[in-house]
Design a protein around this motif. Structure first.
Motif, PDB file in Angstrom:
ATOM      1  N   GLU A 104       0.419  46.927  56.643  1.00 32.37           N
ATOM      2  CA  GLU A 104       1.790  46.682  56.216  1.00 32.37           C
ATOM      3  C   GLU A 104       1.791  45.957  54.885  1.00 32.37           C
ATOM      4  O   GLU A 104       0.995  45.041  54.670  1.00 32.37           O
ATOM      5  N   LEU A 105       2.685  46.386  54.003  1.00 34.54           N
ATOM      6  CA  LEU A 105       2.888  45.739  52.716  1.00 34.54           C
ATOM      7  C   LEU A 105       4.372  45.430  52.611  1.00 34.54           C
ATOM      8  O   LEU A 105       5.190  46.329  52.454  1.00 34.54           O
ATOM      9  N   SER A 106       4.714  44.149  52.766  1.00 36.52           N
ATOM     10  CA  SER A 106       6.123  43.772  52.674  1.00 36.52           C
ATOM     11  C   SER A 106       6.411  43.221  51.280  1.00 36.52           C
ATOM     12  O   SER A 106       5.565  42.595  50.657  1.00 36.52           O
ATOM     13  N   PHE A 107       7.632  43.480  50.833  1.00 33.33           N
ATOM     14  CA  PHE A 107       8.081  43.071  49.508  1.00 33.33           C
ATOM     15  C   PHE A 107       9.303  42.177  49.677  1.00 33.33           C
ATOM     16  O   PHE A 107      10.221  42.517  50.421  1.00 33.33           O
ATOM     17  N   LYS A 108       9.319  41.061  48.997  1.00 32.15           N
ATOM     18  CA  LYS A 108      10.452  40.144  49.069  1.00 32.15           C
ATOM     19  C   LYS A 108      11.565  40.652  48.155  1.00 32.15           C
ATOM     20  O   LYS A 108      11.694  40.224  47.021  1.00 32.15           O
ATOM     21  N   GLY A 109      12.317  41.599  48.673  1.00 32.58           N
ATOM     22  CA  GLY A 109      13.413  42.194  47.915  1.00 32.58           C
ATOM     23  C   GLY A 109      14.222  43.075  48.839  1.00 32.58           C
ATOM     24  O   GLY A 109      14.038  43.054  50.058  1.00 32.58           O
ATOM     25  N   GLY A 110      15.103  43.867  48.242  1.00 33.29           N
ATOM     26  CA  GLY A 110      16.003  44.705  49.014  1.00 33.29           C
ATOM     27  C   GLY A 110      15.685  46.181  48.941  1.00 33.29           C
ATOM     28  O   GLY A 110      14.669  46.594  48.363  1.00 33.29           O
ATOM     29  N   HIS A 111      16.579  46.967  49.494  1.00 33.94           N
ATOM     30  CA  HIS A 111      16.408  48.409  49.651  1.00 33.94           C
ATOM     31  C   HIS A 111      16.165  49.121  48.317  1.00 33.94           C
ATOM     32  O   HIS A 111      15.269  49.951  48.214  1.00 33.94           O
ATOM     33  N   ILE A 112      16.932  48.808  47.314  1.00 30.61           N
ATOM     34  CA  ILE A 112      16.770  49.435  45.998  1.00 30.61           C
ATOM     35  C   ILE A 112      15.728  48.684  45.168  1.00 30.61           C
ATOM     36  O   ILE A 112      14.924  49.274  44.457  1.00 30.61           O
ATOM     37  N   GLY A 113      15.734  47.369  45.304  1.00 29.04           N
ATOM     38  CA  GLY A 113      14.826  46.537  44.511  1.00 29.04           C
ATOM     39  C   GLY A 113      13.357  46.864  44.695  1.00 29.04           C
ATOM     40  O   GLY A 113      12.564  46.741  43.765  1.00 29.04           O
ATOM     41  N   ILE A 114      12.989  47.317  45.874  1.00 34.55           N
ATOM     42  CA  ILE A 114      11.583  47.638  46.130  1.00 34.55           C
ATOM     43  C   ILE A 114      11.117  48.810  45.255  1.00 34.55           C
ATOM     44  O   ILE A 114       9.935  48.979  44.997  1.00 34.55           O
ATOM     45  N   TYR A 115      12.067  49.617  44.790  1.00 32.71           N
ATOM     46  CA  TYR A 115      11.719  50.772  43.966  1.00 32.71           C
ATOM     47  C   TYR A 115      11.885  50.520  42.474  1.00 32.71           C
ATOM     48  O   TYR A 115      11.132  51.059  41.679  1.00 32.71           O
ATOM     49  N   VAL A 116      12.882  49.740  42.105  1.00 32.92           N
ATOM     50  CA  VAL A 116      13.224  49.701  40.680  1.00 32.92           C
ATOM     51  C   VAL A 116      13.147  48.327  40.030  1.00 32.92           C
ATOM     52  O   VAL A 116      13.215  48.243  38.811  1.00 32.92           O
ATOM     53  N   SER A 117      12.993  47.268  40.788  1.00 33.78           N
ATOM     54  CA  SER A 117      12.985  45.947  40.157  1.00 33.78           C
ATOM     55  C   SER A 117      11.694  45.732  39.363  1.00 33.78           C
ATOM     56  O   SER A 117      10.651  46.312  39.665  1.00 33.78           O
ATOM     57  N   GLY A 118      11.790  44.882  38.360  1.00 41.56           N
ATOM     58  CA  GLY A 118      10.615  44.544  37.562  1.00 41.56           C
ATOM     59  C   GLY A 118       9.526  43.917  38.413  1.00 41.56           C
ATOM     60  O   GLY A 118       8.337  44.199  38.241  1.00 41.56           O
TER      61      GLY A 118
END
Length: 136
Positions: A104-118
């Motif tokens: 598992e690789l979790s990201f501290k962000g949201g649904h869209i942020g995981i794809y497009v945030s810096g």
């Protein structure tokens, strides 16, 4: 979510680049094609209400989908603040497949942020690359 997002937009007014990027994302989000009503209803019923994927009961054509038949390595990437696919829904995959190599690789962000945030661009692709390299 909607109200908070647009209240936060006020803080961007002085930064044309950030505001332009925000508006691009809004255009992209609202430019989604409509979903076929009956297909969407069936998806909600099968996947959310009856949890058929984890039960091995999803039918696609003449095939029944059984996650235990998935035996290849799995990297499950998900966002911790995702309001559409909550982390617990993603974590449910752990132990549901036939794979002996599950990460598992979790990201501290949201649904869209995981794809497009810096932040995501700096962390997610390298982590995926490292995971793939260890298995190649």
């Amino acid at each position: 979510l909607m109200g908070q997002k647009y209240l936060g937009m006020v803080d961007m007014m002085g930064d044309a680049k950030t505001l332009k990027n925000f508006m691009r994302m809004e255009k992209w989000i609202f430019d989604s094609p409509d979903q076929a009503g009956e297909t969407f209803r069936q998806f909600i019923k099968d996947f959310f209400q009856q949890n058929k994927l984890l039960k091995g009961e999803v039918q696609i054509g003449k095939y029944t989908i059984d996650l235990k038949n998935v035996t290849m390595p799995i990297l499950n990437v998900f966002a911790e603040q995702d309001h559409l696919v909550p982390p617990d829904a993603s974590r449910a995959l752990n132990g549901a497949t036939g794979s002996s190599d599950y990460t598992e690789l979790s990201f501290k962000g949201g649904h869209i942020g995981i794809y497009v945030s810096g932040k995501a661009q700096k962390t997610i692709p390298p982590a995926i690359g490292e995971w793939l390299t260890k298995r190649s």
